[in-house]
Design a protein around this motif. Structure first.
Motif, short mmCIF file in Angstrom:
data_model
loop_
_atom_site.label_atom_id
_atom_site.label_comp_id
_atom_site.label_asym_id
_atom_site.label_seq_id
_atom_site.Cartn_x
_atom_site.Cartn_y
_atom_site.Cartn_z
N GLU A 83 -77.82 51.35 103.66
CA GLU A 83 -77.71 50.07 102.96
C GLU A 83 -78.69 50.03 101.78
O GLU A 83 -79.63 50.81 101.72
CB GLU A 83 -78.05 48.93 103.92
CG GLU A 83 -76.87 48.04 104.29
CD GLU A 83 -76.18 47.36 103.11
OE1 GLU A 83 -76.72 47.33 101.99
OE2 GLU A 83 -75.08 46.83 103.31
N LEU A 84 -78.45 49.10 100.86
CA LEU A 84 -79.38 48.87 99.76
C LEU A 84 -80.70 48.36 100.30
O LEU A 84 -80.74 47.71 101.34
CB LEU A 84 -78.78 47.83 98.81
CG LEU A 84 -77.51 48.23 98.09
CD1 LEU A 84 -76.92 47.03 97.34
CD2 LEU A 84 -77.78 49.38 97.13
N ASP A 85 -81.78 48.64 99.55
CA ASP A 85 -83.08 48.10 99.95
C ASP A 85 -83.28 46.69 99.42
O ASP A 85 -84.01 45.90 100.00
CB ASP A 85 -84.21 48.99 99.40
CG ASP A 85 -84.24 50.36 100.06
OD1 ASP A 85 -83.78 50.46 101.22
OD2 ASP A 85 -84.70 51.32 99.43
N LEU A 109 -66.42 48.94 98.04
CA LEU A 109 -67.78 48.65 97.58
C LEU A 109 -67.82 47.43 96.68
O LEU A 109 -68.72 46.59 96.78
CB LEU A 109 -68.31 49.82 96.78
CG LEU A 109 -69.23 50.77 97.50
CD1 LEU A 109 -69.68 51.86 96.54
CD2 LEU A 109 -70.44 50.03 98.05
N LYS A 110 -66.85 47.35 95.77
CA LYS A 110 -66.81 46.24 94.83
C LYS A 110 -66.70 44.91 95.58
O LYS A 110 -67.42 43.95 95.29
CB LYS A 110 -65.64 46.43 93.86
CG LYS A 110 -65.80 45.67 92.57
CD LYS A 110 -64.69 45.96 91.60
CE LYS A 110 -64.80 44.99 90.43
NZ LYS A 110 -63.71 45.13 89.48
N ARG A 111 -65.81 44.88 96.55
CA ARG A 111 -65.65 43.65 97.34
C ARG A 111 -66.92 43.30 98.10
O ARG A 111 -67.34 42.15 98.16
CB ARG A 111 -64.48 43.82 98.32
CG ARG A 111 -63.14 43.63 97.66
CD ARG A 111 -62.00 43.73 98.62
NE ARG A 111 -62.32 43.20 99.95
CZ ARG A 111 -61.49 43.24 100.98
NH1 ARG A 111 -60.30 43.76 100.83
NH2 ARG A 111 -61.84 42.73 102.15
N LEU A 112 -67.50 44.32 98.71
CA LEU A 112 -68.73 44.12 99.49
C LEU A 112 -69.85 43.56 98.62
O LEU A 112 -70.56 42.63 99.00
CB LEU A 112 -69.14 45.48 100.06
CG LEU A 112 -70.30 45.52 101.03
CD1 LEU A 112 -69.79 45.19 102.43
CD2 LEU A 112 -70.95 46.90 101.04
N LEU A 113 -70.01 44.14 97.42
CA LEU A 113 -71.14 43.76 96.56
C LEU A 113 -70.88 42.45 95.80
O LEU A 113 -71.81 41.68 95.57
CB LEU A 113 -71.47 44.90 95.59
CG LEU A 113 -71.94 46.20 96.27
CD1 LEU A 113 -72.24 47.28 95.24
CD2 LEU A 113 -73.16 45.96 97.16
N LEU A 114 -69.61 42.20 95.47
CA LEU A 114 -69.29 40.92 94.79
C LEU A 114 -69.64 39.73 95.68
O LEU A 114 -70.07 38.69 95.19
CB LEU A 114 -67.81 40.87 94.41
CG LEU A 114 -67.43 41.47 93.06
CD1 LEU A 114 -65.92 41.43 92.86
CD2 LEU A 114 -68.14 40.77 91.90
N ALA A 115 -69.50 39.92 96.98
CA ALA A 115 -69.80 38.85 97.93
C ALA A 115 -71.29 38.51 97.96
O ALA A 115 -71.68 37.48 98.51
CB ALA A 115 -69.32 39.26 99.33
N GLU A 119 -74.99 38.78 89.08
CA GLU A 119 -74.66 38.12 87.82
C GLU A 119 -73.42 38.77 87.21
O GLU A 119 -72.53 38.09 86.70
CB GLU A 119 -75.87 38.25 86.86
CG GLU A 119 -75.64 37.81 85.44
CD GLU A 119 -75.51 36.30 85.32
OE1 GLU A 119 -76.01 35.59 86.22
OE2 GLU A 119 -74.91 35.85 84.32
N SER A 120 -73.39 40.11 87.28
CA SER A 120 -72.20 40.85 86.83
C SER A 120 -72.12 42.13 87.64
O SER A 120 -73.12 42.58 88.22
CB SER A 120 -72.29 41.18 85.34
OG SER A 120 -73.35 42.09 85.10
N LEU A 121 -70.93 42.71 87.71
CA LEU A 121 -70.74 43.94 88.49
C LEU A 121 -69.76 44.85 87.76
O LEU A 121 -68.60 44.47 87.54
CB LEU A 121 -70.20 43.62 89.89
CG LEU A 121 -69.97 44.82 90.81
CD1 LEU A 121 -71.28 45.49 91.20
CD2 LEU A 121 -69.24 44.38 92.08
N LYS A 122 -70.25 46.02 87.36
CA LYS A 122 -69.37 46.99 86.71
C LYS A 122 -69.48 48.34 87.40
O LYS A 122 -70.42 48.58 88.16
CB LYS A 122 -69.72 47.12 85.22
CG LYS A 122 -69.27 45.92 84.41
CD LYS A 122 -69.38 46.21 82.92
CE LYS A 122 -68.88 45.03 82.11
NZ LYS A 122 -68.91 45.35 80.66
N LEU A 123 -68.51 49.19 87.09
CA LEU A 123 -68.44 50.51 87.72
C LEU A 123 -68.46 51.60 86.68
O LEU A 123 -67.74 51.52 85.68
CB LEU A 123 -67.12 50.66 88.49
CG LEU A 123 -66.61 49.50 89.31
CD1 LEU A 123 -65.18 49.78 89.77
CD2 LEU A 123 -67.51 49.31 90.50
#
Ligand code: IMP
Ligand code: MG
Length: 174
Positions: A83-85, A109-115, A119-123
Motif C-alpha cells: 500500500e501507499l505510505d 488502480l484509477k478507481r481505487l485512487l480516485l476514491a 486534486e487530480s489523477l493522471k496516468l
C-alpha cells in the motif's frame, strides 16, 4: 522454454523519449506540485529517469500490485501487495506504470485512487499495447505504442528476470 531477446527500443531511444515526456509534464504541471505514484517493480527505471528530469516540485510514493504471477498471460486478478505510505487527498497525482496491456491494472488502480479524493489523477506509461486492451482506459502520457509482443528490460521482467537490461527487448521463443 528456450528463448532469446531481440532489441525493440534502444537505450538511447527510450531515454530521449523519457526526456520529451518530462518536458511535457514540466509544462503541464507548471506552478503545481506533483505526487508520483510509482508502481513497483516494473516502472522503477522509467520513474527514476523521468523524475530526475522533472523541474516541478515532486514527491513520490510506491505501490505494488500484481496481476500476472510469473507467466506471460494476464490472470485478470489484481491484488495490492504494498500500500501507499501517504494520503493522496488534495494532491496532483501521476501514476507511473511500465506498460499497459489489458488495462485492468490501471483501470482498477484509477478507481481505487480516485476514491481517495486527489486534486487530480493522471496516468503515465512507458509502453502501451493498445491491441491488447480489454477494459477502457487511456494513459494521459505514453512513451511508445508497441505491438502485441512480450517485452522485457528497462524495468520489465519475464519471470522476474531481465529487468536490468538497459533497452526494451522482445522475448522470442526458440
Ligand atoms: P494489464 O493489467 O493487463 O494492463 O497489465 C499490466 C501489467 O502486466 C504491467 O504493469 C506489467 O507488469 C505486466 N505486463 C504486461 N505486458 C507485459 C510485457 O510485455 N512484459 C512484461 N510485463 C508485462
Ligand atoms: Mg507492472
Amino acid at each position: 522454454m528456450d528463448y532469446h531477446i531481440e532489441e525493440l527500443l534502444s537505450e538511447e531511444t527510450v531515454n530521449a523519449r523519457v526526456g520529451e515526456l518530462a518536458k511535457q509534464i514540466n509544462k503541464d504541471y507548471a506552478g503545481k506540485e506533483l505526487h508520483l505514484i510509482i508502481i513497483l517493480k516494473g516502472s522503477m527505471f522509467f520513474a527514476s529517469e523521468l523524475a530526475r528530469q522533472l523541474t516541478v516540485p515532486v514527491t513520490m510514493d510506491f505501490m505494488s500490485v500484481s496481476s500476472y504471477g510469473d507467466g506471460m498471460v494476464s490472470a485478470g486478478e489484481i491484488t495490492v501487495k504494498k500500500e501507499l505510505d501517504e494520503e493522496i487527498s488534495g494532491k496532483n497525482v501521476l501514476i507511473v506504470e511500465d506498460i499497459v496491456d489489458s488495462g485492468r491494472t490501471l483501470y482498477y488502480l484509477k478507481r481505487l485512487l480516485l476514491a481517495r479524493n486527489p486534486e487530480s489523477l493522471k496516468l503515465i506509461t512507458l509502453l502501451d499495447k493498445p491491441d491488447c486492451r480489454v477494459v477502457e482506459i487511456e494513459p494521459d502520457y505514453c512513451g511508445f505504442e508497441i505491438p502485441d509482443r512480450f517485452v522485457v528490460g528497462y524495468g520489465l521482467d519475464y519471470a522476474q528476470k531481465h529487468r536490468n537490461l538497459p533497452y526494451v527487448g522482445v522475448i522470442i521463443q526458440d
